[in-house]
Write an enzyme that holds these catalytic residues in place. Structure first.
Site, mmCIF file in Angstrom:
data_model
loop_
_atom_site.group_PDB
_atom_site.id
_atom_site.type_symbol
_atom_site.label_atom_id
_atom_site.label_comp_id
_atom_site.label_asym_id
_atom_site.label_seq_id
_atom_site.Cartn_x
_atom_site.Cartn_y
_atom_site.Cartn_z
ATOM 1 N N HIS A 64 -24.041 -85.648 -44.881
ATOM 2 C CA HIS A 64 -22.969 -86.538 -45.327
ATOM 3 C C HIS A 64 -23.438 -87.992 -45.326
ATOM 4 C CE1 HIS A 64 -20.862 -87.786 -41.275
ATOM 5 N NE2 HIS A 64 -22.152 -87.958 -41.216
ATOM 6 N N CYS A 106 -24.755 -93.553 -39.991
ATOM 7 C CA CYS A 106 -24.031 -92.609 -40.853
ATOM 8 C C CYS A 106 -23.815 -93.163 -42.258
ATOM 9 C CB CYS A 106 -22.703 -92.185 -40.215
ATOM 10 S SG CYS A 106 -22.909 -90.850 -39.016
ATOM 11 N N HIS A 109 -27.708 -87.805 -44.327
ATOM 12 C CA HIS A 109 -28.333 -87.270 -43.114
ATOM 13 C C HIS A 109 -27.498 -86.076 -42.695
ATOM 14 C CE1 HIS A 109 -25.050 -89.774 -41.769
ATOM 15 N NE2 HIS A 109 -24.952 -88.942 -40.755
ATOM 16 N N HIS A 111 -25.820 -83.082 -39.906
ATOM 17 C CA HIS A 111 -25.283 -82.781 -38.580
ATOM 18 C C HIS A 111 -25.197 -81.262 -38.424
ATOM 19 C CE1 HIS A 111 -24.036 -86.822 -37.353
ATOM 20 N NE2 HIS A 111 -23.593 -87.019 -38.589
ATOM 21 N N ASP A 148 -21.458 -74.888 -45.387
ATOM 22 C CA ASP A 148 -22.769 -74.722 -44.755
ATOM 23 C C ASP A 148 -23.901 -75.029 -45.743
ATOM 24 O OD1 ASP A 148 -24.523 -74.032 -42.640
ATOM 25 O OD2 ASP A 148 -24.782 -72.027 -43.491
ATOM 26 N N HIS A 149 -24.854 -75.866 -45.281
ATOM 27 C CA HIS A 149 -26.000 -76.277 -46.106
ATOM 28 C C HIS A 149 -25.586 -77.020 -47.377
ATOM 29 C CE1 HIS A 149 -28.166 -73.863 -43.241
ATOM 30 N NE2 HIS A 149 -29.304 -74.326 -43.731
ATOM 31 N N GLU A 192 -19.243 -82.978 -33.952
ATOM 32 C CA GLU A 192 -20.238 -83.520 -34.886
ATOM 33 C C GLU A 192 -21.592 -83.646 -34.175
ATOM 34 O OE1 GLU A 192 -19.537 -86.488 -38.326
ATOM 35 O OE2 GLU A 192 -20.172 -87.692 -36.621
HETATM 36 NI NI NI Z 1 -23.192 -88.786 -39.595
#
Ligand code: NI
Length: 138
Positions: A15, A34, A40, A42, A80-81, A125
């Site tokens: 995200h 972020c 990047h 999580h 996911d992914h 997160e």
């Molecule tokens: Ni983040």
């Protein structure tokens, strides 16, 4: 008797937190790492809690096979992914913070549950940062 049944799941997603109405400097100051322009990832950990009456015939609040399938379909297969900003409709115009992700997940799962069941979603997160959303927040 009411009781809460819980299931854990996890998904990995990328995200970027960004407010397009702000300057790059302000975005960097507010969102820090972020806000990285190239995104990047999580490793999100999800805990889904369903509270309800125990069915006298089954002894269940909800069949875990059904809850597992709902989470897989509504959360894991969707997110996911994925790059949450680019690959999902939910976060095209909604900042994918843990808060907003938890609310999106809560709404998707809630829509699949019987009306008399109450739902709480906890989303990690990072191992230290997590949010919780439930009917009590509404
Ligand atoms: Ni983040």
């Amino acid at each position: 008797m009411r009781i809460t049944v819980c299931r854990k799941e996890s998904f990995n997603a990328a995200h970027r937190l960004h407010n397009k109405n702000w300057s790059d400097e302000k975005n960097k100051a507010i969102f820090g790492l972020c806000n990285n322009p190239n995104y990047h990832g999580h490793n999100y950990e999800l805990i889904v809690k369903v509270n309800g009456e125990i069915d006298p015939d089954t002894g269940y609040v909800i069949d875990m096979k059904i809850l597992k399938a709902i989470i897989k379909e509504e959360v894991v297969q969707r997110f996911d992914h994925k790059n949450l900003n680019l690959d999902t409709v939910e976060f095209r115009d909604l900042n994918p913070t843990a808060e907003n992700i938890a609310i999106v997940i809560w709404k998707r799962i809630k829509a699949k549950l019987k009306e008399d069941l109450s739902l709480t979603v906890v989303l990690y997160e990072t191992p230290k940062n997590f949010v919780e959303f439930s009917e009590a927040c509404l």
